[in-house]
Design a protein around this motif. Structure first.
Motif, PDB file in Angstrom:
ATOM      1  N   SER A 103       1.482  -4.087   3.639  1.00  0.00           N
ATOM      2  CA  SER A 103       1.095  -2.954   2.802  1.00  0.00           C
ATOM      3  C   SER A 103      -0.035  -2.190   3.472  1.00  0.00           C
ATOM      4  O   SER A 103      -0.906  -2.785   4.116  1.00  0.00           O
ATOM      5  CB  SER A 103       0.641  -3.440   1.423  1.00  0.00           C
ATOM      6  OG  SER A 103       1.698  -4.059   0.735  1.00  0.00           O
ATOM      7  N   ARG A 131       4.505   0.520   2.349  1.00  0.00           N
ATOM      8  CA  ARG A 131       4.856  -0.600   3.214  1.00  0.00           C
ATOM      9  C   ARG A 131       5.201  -0.101   4.610  1.00  0.00           C
ATOM     10  O   ARG A 131       5.986   0.836   4.772  1.00  0.00           O
ATOM     11  CB  ARG A 131       6.066  -1.340   2.658  1.00  0.00           C
ATOM     12  CG  ARG A 131       5.759  -2.147   1.408  1.00  0.00           C
ATOM     13  CD  ARG A 131       5.316  -3.547   1.747  1.00  0.00           C
ATOM     14  NE  ARG A 131       5.248  -4.366   0.541  1.00  0.00           N
ATOM     15  CZ  ARG A 131       5.024  -5.664   0.531  1.00  0.00           C
ATOM     16  NH1 ARG A 131       4.841  -6.301   1.677  1.00  0.00           N
ATOM     17  NH2 ARG A 131       4.965  -6.327  -0.597  1.00  0.00           N
ATOM     18  N   ASN A 139       7.345   1.097  -6.238  1.00  0.00           N
ATOM     19  CA  ASN A 139       7.321  -0.280  -6.712  1.00  0.00           C
ATOM     20  C   ASN A 139       7.426  -1.209  -5.511  1.00  0.00           C
ATOM     21  O   ASN A 139       8.141  -0.920  -4.541  1.00  0.00           O
ATOM     22  CB  ASN A 139       8.489  -0.538  -7.669  1.00  0.00           C
ATOM     23  CG  ASN A 139       8.330   0.201  -8.985  1.00  0.00           C
ATOM     24  OD1 ASN A 139       7.210   0.440  -9.444  1.00  0.00           O
ATOM     25  ND2 ASN A 139       9.440   0.585  -9.590  1.00  0.00           N
ATOM     26  N   SER A 140       6.694  -2.325  -5.556  1.00  0.00           N
ATOM     27  CA  SER A 140       6.653  -3.327  -4.485  1.00  0.00           C
ATOM     28  C   SER A 140       5.950  -2.832  -3.225  1.00  0.00           C
ATOM     29  O   SER A 140       6.055  -3.454  -2.168  1.00  0.00           O
ATOM     30  CB  SER A 140       8.076  -3.805  -4.107  1.00  0.00           C
ATOM     31  OG  SER A 140       8.720  -4.387  -5.221  1.00  0.00           O
ATOM     32  N   SER A 141       5.227  -1.729  -3.323  1.00  0.00           N
ATOM     33  CA  SER A 141       4.482  -1.251  -2.154  1.00  0.00           C
ATOM     34  C   SER A 141       3.201  -2.047  -1.936  1.00  0.00           C
ATOM     35  O   SER A 141       2.670  -2.075  -0.829  1.00  0.00           O
ATOM     36  CB  SER A 141       4.142   0.235  -2.316  1.00  0.00           C
ATOM     37  OG  SER A 141       3.316   0.439  -3.458  1.00  0.00           O
ATOM     38  N   GLY A 142       2.685  -2.681  -2.995  1.00  0.00           N
ATOM     39  CA  GLY A 142       1.462  -3.468  -2.878  1.00  0.00           C
ATOM     40  C   GLY A 142       0.342  -3.009  -3.787  1.00  0.00           C
ATOM     41  O   GLY A 142      -0.789  -3.499  -3.677  1.00  0.00           O
ATOM     42  N   SER A 195      -0.174  -9.090   0.721  1.00  0.00           N
ATOM     43  CA  SER A 195       0.625  -8.294   1.665  1.00  0.00           C
ATOM     44  C   SER A 195      -0.225  -7.396   2.556  1.00  0.00           C
ATOM     45  O   SER A 195       0.313  -6.601   3.324  1.00  0.00           O
ATOM     46  CB  SER A 195       1.630  -7.432   0.883  1.00  0.00           C
ATOM     47  OG  SER A 195       0.966  -6.565  -0.025  1.00  0.00           O
ATOM     48  N   SER A 242      -0.250  -3.543  -7.005  1.00  0.00           N
ATOM     49  CA  SER A 242      -0.784  -4.646  -7.809  1.00  0.00           C
ATOM     50  C   SER A 242      -1.555  -5.633  -6.947  1.00  0.00           C
ATOM     51  O   SER A 242      -2.563  -6.208  -7.382  1.00  0.00           O
ATOM     52  CB  SER A 242       0.348  -5.359  -8.555  1.00  0.00           C
ATOM     53  OG  SER A 242       0.928  -4.512  -9.525  1.00  0.00           O
ATOM     54  N   ASN A 243      -1.102  -5.847  -5.718  1.00  0.00           N
ATOM     55  CA  ASN A 243      -1.823  -6.737  -4.806  1.00  0.00           C
ATOM     56  C   ASN A 243      -3.221  -6.213  -4.507  1.00  0.00           C
ATOM     57  O   ASN A 243      -4.185  -6.979  -4.405  1.00  0.00           O
ATOM     58  CB  ASN A 243      -1.049  -6.906  -3.503  1.00  0.00           C
ATOM     59  CG  ASN A 243       0.215  -7.733  -3.680  1.00  0.00           C
ATOM     60  OD1 ASN A 243       0.403  -8.372  -4.712  1.00  0.00           O
ATOM     61  ND2 ASN A 243       1.079  -7.708  -2.674  1.00  0.00           N
TER      62      ASN A 243
END
Length: 445
Positions: free
Chosen positions: A396, A389, A43-46, A25, A48-49
């Motif tokens: 991200s 994001r 959460n889902s902001s990136g 992302s 872990s990416n």
């Protein structure tokens, strides 16, 4: 002996930054790294990416085939999240990453682009670092050849004229192949090989700790003492500390006593008839509580503290080529607060700082804990990075906490945990004291 004749004994200081040029992302973002880096965001902001970008570089550095390194499920690490195809940004057939390693002679930079379709191969790579003639591209790829899967690259030898070219396998990181393909007969060649070996050994020292409590509840062979990624062999790792380093073992027990709200006499290492080991809490009159009955939080705490106390010498870093005393360590722990009471936040952070000082360990954590954020000292704030994001592009982004608009004013009103949970820090350029945007980015509250 000249200054550059002693390059093999240079101490590596660690990874300075990871560049997420085109990865999952992210587009053209930089993750700056400090002795303690705290990555926060919704959460889902990136988040872990971003960690996966570092993980991918570390795996490629080992010299394995790209597909095997990122998709193999046979090893203890398993596949990278999303596999090879998941590393590619939407609408593309390739991903690009980079990083910088600090040394006392200057930085070493690596840039690599990996094509995933139609064939998996390196299509561009450059390694830049210090040499006797100054900073040079010590390795630079030419055009990839999809038909044969190989590509030519030039390497710096320090002689007049063009740098020589060598044919490399395109299915593996070129930097990992350079020491095997180049005979360092000149000072320039020696410098080039040293840059490659330093980059590789540093990336090999990245250890992603992901403790899985239910895997720690069984007897394990005592000889399996280097802590694995999942900490499934925690009992053997603790048993090895008990045998070989009594002061360190006492320190581990002291930390464990601070976590529990009941009396703990010591940490015992029990043995089966076959000689396998399992840790147990010696609770005095209550007897022994084996690992199979210990709480998830206590087992996770033991895994984290064991990794911090032992450093690279106590971890399973795989088939690395570097000598133990030459290897730096980057310990990555997601959601450090899991299983810990908020009152333990400052204790764990203190341990992180001690590990950095004693073992030259860099630590990268993610957290959603206001208590842990409040336990950070003011000097730790330079290492806090916000992941968020972009609403328009969906990509991200990464921003240092201290570079956010309104940071000084907000921090004057309370601790970081309070500022975050109450949304008192503005990330927009507007000076209207509307702090809701920062609260939205972090999602902590």
């Amino acid at each position: 002996m000249s200054l550059w004749g002693s390059l093999s004994r240079v101490t590596v200081q660690g990874i300075e930054e990871v560049r997420l040029t085109a990865f999952k992302s992210f587009r053209n973002q930089v993750l700056p790294l400090a002795p303690l880096t705290t990555l926060i965001g919704r959460n889902s902001s990136g988040k872990s990416n971003a960690l996966d970008g570092l993980e991918v570089l570390s795996r490629l550095a080992r010299g394995d085939d790209i597909t095997e390194a990122l998709e193999s499920r046979r090893g203890p690490e398993g596949a990278v999240r999303g596999g090879l195809a998941g590393c590619v940004p939407h609408g593309s057939d390739r991903f690009a990453l980079g990083c910088t390693v600090r040394t006392q002679w200057g930085p070493i930079d690596l840039e690599v682009t990996v094509q995933v379709e139609p064939e998996v191969q390196i299509i561009k790579e450059r390694l830049t670092g210090p040499t006797a003639e100054g900073r040079r591209h010590v390795l630079e790829s030419g055009e990839a050849n999809p038909q044969v899967g190989d590509l030519w690259a030039t390497w710096h030898n320090g002689k007049r004229g063009r740098d020589p070219s060598v044919r490399f396998r395109g299915s593996r990181l070129l930097t990992s192949q350079l020491p095997l393909r180049v005979a360092p007969e000149t000072q320039g060649g020696t410098d080039s090989v040293w840059c490659a070996e330093t980059m590789i050994s540093t990336l090999e020292g990245v250890f992603h700790l992901d403790p899985v409590p239910h895997l720690m509840r069984q007897y394990v062979p005592s000889r399996d003492s280097n802590l694995r990624r999942t900490a499934e062999n925690l009992s053997a790792a603790v048993g090895n500390i008990e045998r070989t380093d009594k002061p360190l073992f006492r320190r581990l027990v002291e930390l464990l006593r601070g976590l529990a709200d009941h009396e703990i006499e010591t940490l015992a290492v029990t043995r089966s008839d076959l000689g396998d080991v399992m840790i147990a809490l010696n609770e005095g009159p209550l007897g022994l509580t084996p690992a199979r009955e210990m709480s998830d939080g206590m087992l996770r705490f033991l895994a984290i503290t064991t990794s911090l106390l032992t450093g690279g010498g106590g971890l399973d870093l795989g088939h690395t080529k570097a000598e133990q005393n030459e290897r730096s360590l980057m310990l990555v722990i997601e959601e450090l607060e899991n299983g810990l009471h908020p009152s333990q936040a400052s204790e764990v952070l203190g341990l992180v700082r001690q590990a950095g000082a004693a073992n030259s360990t860099e630590v990268l954590i993610t957290t959603h804990s206001p208590a842990l954020l409040s336990a950070l000292d003011a000097e730790d704030h330079d290492g806090v990075v916000v992941c968020w994001r972009d609403r328009e592009s969906g990509s991200s982004r990464l921003t240092r906490l201290t570079e956010l608009d309104g940071y000084p004013t907000a921090m004057a009103s309370g601790s970081l945990g309070e500022v975050v949970t109450q949304g008192r820090l503005d990330t927009s350029p507007r000076r209207d004291r509307d702090y809701s945007e920062f609260d939205r980015l972090l999602g902590i509250g």
